[in-house]
Design a protein around this motif. Structure first.
Motif, mmCIF file in Angstrom:
data_model
loop_
_atom_site.group_PDB
_atom_site.id
_atom_site.type_symbol
_atom_site.label_atom_id
_atom_site.label_comp_id
_atom_site.label_asym_id
_atom_site.label_seq_id
_atom_site.Cartn_x
_atom_site.Cartn_y
_atom_site.Cartn_z
ATOM 1 N N MET A 1 0.817 -1.186 0.000
ATOM 2 C CA MET A 1 0.000 0.000 0.000
ATOM 3 C C MET A 1 0.864 1.255 0.000
ATOM 4 S SD MET A 1 -2.970 0.926 2.621
ATOM 5 C CE MET A 1 -3.252 2.596 3.032
ATOM 6 N N PHE A 2 1.909 1.250 0.828
ATOM 7 C CA PHE A 2 2.788 2.410 0.899
ATOM 8 C C PHE A 2 3.555 2.617 -0.402
ATOM 9 C CE2 PHE A 2 6.903 4.321 2.051
ATOM 10 C CZ PHE A 2 6.435 5.549 2.485
ATOM 11 N N ILE A 3 3.986 1.536 -1.027
ATOM 12 C CA ILE A 3 4.711 1.649 -2.287
ATOM 13 C C ILE A 3 3.792 2.171 -3.385
ATOM 14 C CG2 ILE A 3 5.944 0.347 -4.069
ATOM 15 C CD1 ILE A 3 7.098 -1.364 -1.844
ATOM 16 N N GLY A 4 2.539 1.772 -3.368
ATOM 17 C CA GLY A 4 1.574 2.301 -4.330
ATOM 18 C C GLY A 4 1.340 3.791 -4.139
ATOM 19 N N PHE A 5 1.277 4.221 -2.875
ATOM 20 C CA PHE A 5 1.137 5.647 -2.588
ATOM 21 C C PHE A 5 2.366 6.426 -3.060
ATOM 22 C CE2 PHE A 5 1.743 9.191 0.453
ATOM 23 C CZ PHE A 5 0.642 9.953 0.089
ATOM 24 N N MET A 6 3.550 5.873 -2.826
ATOM 25 C CA MET A 6 4.772 6.530 -3.281
ATOM 26 C C MET A 6 4.832 6.584 -4.805
ATOM 27 S SD MET A 6 6.584 7.552 -0.694
ATOM 28 C CE MET A 6 8.308 7.562 -1.082
ATOM 29 N N ILE A 61 12.016 11.837 -5.679
ATOM 30 C CA ILE A 61 13.414 11.464 -5.914
ATOM 31 C C ILE A 61 13.697 10.040 -5.426
ATOM 32 C CG2 ILE A 61 15.782 12.001 -5.215
ATOM 33 C CD1 ILE A 61 14.917 14.955 -5.173
ATOM 34 N N ILE A 62 13.110 9.634 -4.317
ATOM 35 C CA ILE A 62 13.399 8.342 -3.705
ATOM 36 C C ILE A 62 12.668 7.184 -4.383
ATOM 37 C CG2 ILE A 62 13.140 7.028 -1.546
ATOM 38 C CD1 ILE A 62 15.258 9.054 -1.271
ATOM 39 N N THR A 63 11.465 7.396 -4.890
ATOM 40 C CA THR A 63 10.629 6.299 -5.390
ATOM 41 C C THR A 63 11.263 5.449 -6.488
ATOM 42 O OG1 THR A 63 8.645 7.512 -4.773
ATOM 43 C CG2 THR A 63 8.372 5.754 -6.371
ATOM 44 N N PRO A 64 11.993 6.005 -7.447
ATOM 45 C CA PRO A 64 12.585 5.119 -8.470
ATOM 46 C C PRO A 64 13.554 4.090 -7.902
ATOM 47 C CG PRO A 64 12.595 7.358 -9.254
ATOM 48 C CD PRO A 64 12.146 7.398 -7.830
ATOM 49 N N ASN A 65 14.040 4.275 -6.678
ATOM 50 C CA ASN A 65 14.945 3.305 -6.072
ATOM 51 C C ASN A 65 14.217 2.068 -5.562
ATOM 52 O OD1 ASN A 65 17.156 4.918 -6.545
ATOM 53 N ND2 ASN A 65 16.975 5.962 -4.588
#
Length: 67
Positions: A1-6, A61-65
């Motif tokens: 869920m958190f990754i989807g939000f990010m 900036i962080i999400t593509p990682n």
């Protein structure tokens, strides 16, 4: 869920990346100036806007990682 939000925040950031740094700098500076000048809570709303824009910048900036 958190990754989807990010991922959603990342997509918003990639489409509007040029707005967020200006929004952060102006709202942060006017918020600090409002608190110093008026000595009350007049600048807290602008500081909330600055914190949300900083969150969107960092999340973009962080999400593509994640992948």
């Amino acid at each position: 869920m958190f990754i989807g939000f990010m991922n959603m925040i990342f997509l918003i950031y990639t489409k509007t990346w040029f707005i967020w740094p200006f929004l952060f700098v102006f709202s942060f500076s006017y918020g600090i100036a409002g608190i110093i000048k008026n000595k009350d809570d007049s600048g807290k709303g602008l500081l909330v806007v600055a914190s949300i824009s900083l969150f969107i910048i960092i999340a973009g900036i962080i999400t593509p990682n994640f992948y």
